[in-house]
Design an enzyme around this catalytic site. Structure first.
Site, mmCIF file in Angstrom:
data_model
loop_
_atom_site.group_PDB
_atom_site.id
_atom_site.type_symbol
_atom_site.label_atom_id
_atom_site.label_comp_id
_atom_site.label_asym_id
_atom_site.label_seq_id
_atom_site.Cartn_x
_atom_site.Cartn_y
_atom_site.Cartn_z
ATOM 1 N N GLU A 53 0.816 -1.214 0.000
ATOM 2 C CA GLU A 53 0.000 0.000 0.000
ATOM 3 C C GLU A 53 0.849 1.262 0.000
ATOM 4 O O GLU A 53 0.365 2.338 -0.349
ATOM 5 C CB GLU A 53 -0.968 -0.010 1.192
ATOM 6 C CG GLU A 53 -0.320 -0.107 2.557
ATOM 7 C CD GLU A 53 -0.106 1.258 3.201
ATOM 8 O OE1 GLU A 53 -0.735 2.225 2.772
ATOM 9 O OE2 GLU A 53 0.707 1.335 4.123
ATOM 10 N N GLN A 104 -3.456 3.447 17.490
ATOM 11 C CA GLN A 104 -3.341 2.096 16.950
ATOM 12 C C GLN A 104 -1.892 1.629 16.819
ATOM 13 O O GLN A 104 -1.639 0.441 16.694
ATOM 14 C CB GLN A 104 -4.057 2.009 15.607
ATOM 15 C CG GLN A 104 -5.573 2.034 15.764
ATOM 16 C CD GLN A 104 -6.298 1.703 14.487
ATOM 17 O OE1 GLN A 104 -5.818 1.991 13.403
ATOM 18 N NE2 GLN A 104 -7.461 1.089 14.609
ATOM 19 N N ALA A 134 -10.944 -5.479 8.901
ATOM 20 C CA ALA A 134 -10.056 -6.591 8.556
ATOM 21 C C ALA A 134 -8.593 -6.179 8.675
ATOM 22 O O ALA A 134 -7.756 -6.924 9.198
ATOM 23 C CB ALA A 134 -10.359 -7.075 7.133
ATOM 24 N N HIS A 170 -3.874 -2.653 2.067
ATOM 25 C CA HIS A 170 -3.530 -2.458 3.480
ATOM 26 C C HIS A 170 -3.427 -3.807 4.188
ATOM 27 O O HIS A 170 -2.489 -4.057 4.947
ATOM 28 C CB HIS A 170 -4.584 -1.592 4.176
ATOM 29 C CG HIS A 170 -4.365 -0.131 4.026
ATOM 30 N ND1 HIS A 170 -4.763 0.560 2.920
ATOM 31 C CD2 HIS A 170 -3.789 0.782 4.845
ATOM 32 C CE1 HIS A 170 -4.447 1.833 3.052
ATOM 33 N NE2 HIS A 170 -3.847 1.994 4.207
#
Length: 336
Positions: A10, A100, A283, A306
């Protein structure tokens, strides 16, 4: 030292963030080149630099190349430690993406942590707070993760000024099996506006109601304090017995409210029409905690770059393997 080409897959910030998380957890240093090479503005932007420094702080790591615009970075992790942390992006850069980065390793720390991050909370190109709270964290909780998340203030582009606080307890993560949605529980849409005409939100909700054939009580207008704006976002939340998904549109200068809502509706309709349990964004986010736990499997509607990039980074840093197979109606993803 592990060497990573940031232009592969990505070619954005996901490769960097996943590398930082896994480097801390596996205690392996890495060199990444061509950072965000596939983006309009390559190199480290403010939110990426904040994530890099946050990763360094929670483990007393050594950083080389940690500066705005840098396209090359060396990271040598030290000992992970829980505690109280505060990270300020200084712009409307995504506070959720910074969280994250540090959340997976802090779940494995010996001590609990409280993480405060200021910046953007509802940004184009990143998961909004609503997604983390309603979709991501419940899936983590199914694995045994103990995380509490609080939104103290909204932050929109370009002003920023939002604030989120996460309380993270050391957690042993079990295997995740998420292959069925279960029965539909409820579905609703919210349109947020701050320091903008209220009819923007009304027009967005009208589009959603018409295109999804939803009743008025499923369409919620959220007027925010003017000091949080200007800003606008719309979220569509679809709750099932085993999983919740959130689809978002972000208001931008020069983009009509109808177009903002239509983009979110298209994503939501594609998910509703499918049978797989997990949407494309959730996901992507599940792979790292599954890797740090006992693995598992889920079904998803789409396999994105991704997700494939995350799988590649996982296999670079760990002995875990990510397998992807297609079936009639979606894809099955397994970590083991």
């Amino acid at each position: 030292m592990i060497e990573i080409d940031g232009s592969k897959g990505e070619g954005g910030g996901q490769i960097l963030r996943s590398s930082l998380s896994l480097a801390i957890c596996t205690q392996q240093p890495f060199l990444i080149t061509n950072i965000r090479a596939n983006r309009d503005k390559p190199g480290l932007l403010r939110q990426h630099l904040t994530a890099v420094k946050a990763a360094g702080e929670i483990c007393n790591g050594e950083l080389t190349g940690a500066e705005i615009g840098s396209r090359e970075l060396t990271f040598k992790p030290g000992r992970l430690k829980g505690g109280n942390y505060s990270f300020a992006i200084g712009t409307a850069g995504s506070s959720t993406l910074v969280l994250q980065t540090v959340l997976p390793p802090l779940l494995t720390a010996e001590e609990p942590s409280v993480v405060r991050i200021t910046g953007g909370t509802h940004n184009r190109g990143s998961p909004p707070f609503d997604f983390l709270q309603r979709a991501f964290l419940p899936s983590l909780a199914r694995m045994g993760a103990k995380v509490e998340l609080e939104l103290r203030s909204y932050g929109f582009y370009p002003r920023g000024g939002g604030e989120i606080v996460a309380k993270i307890a050391p957690s042993e993560l079990s295997a995740l099996t998420l292959t069925e949605r279960g029965d539909r529980v409820r579905a609703y849409a919210e349109a947020y506006v701050a320091a903008l005409p209220i009819n923007i939100a009304q027009r967005e909700l009208e589009v959603i109601g018409h295109r999804l054939n939803w009743s008025q009580d499923q369409l919620l207008l959220r007027g925010l304090s003017n000091d949080m704006g200007p800003g606008n976002a719309v979220t569509i939340t679809v709750e099932h017995e085993h999983v919740t998904e959130v689809f978002t549109g972000f208001g931008e200068r020069g983009v009509r409210a109808e177009a903002v809502a239509a983009g979110a509706v298209d994503e939501a309709r594609n998910y509703i029409a499918a049978t797989a349990a997990v949407g494309e964004h959730l996901a992507d986010q599940l792979l790292l905690p599954m890797t740090l736990g006992q693995g598992g499997s889920f079904t998803t509607t789409v396999v994105t770059e991704h997700l494939r990039s995350n799988a590649s980074i996982i296999e670079t840093f760990t002995s875990k393997r990510v397998s992807i197979s297609e079936f009639d109606g979606g894809f099955s993803v397994r970590v083991r």
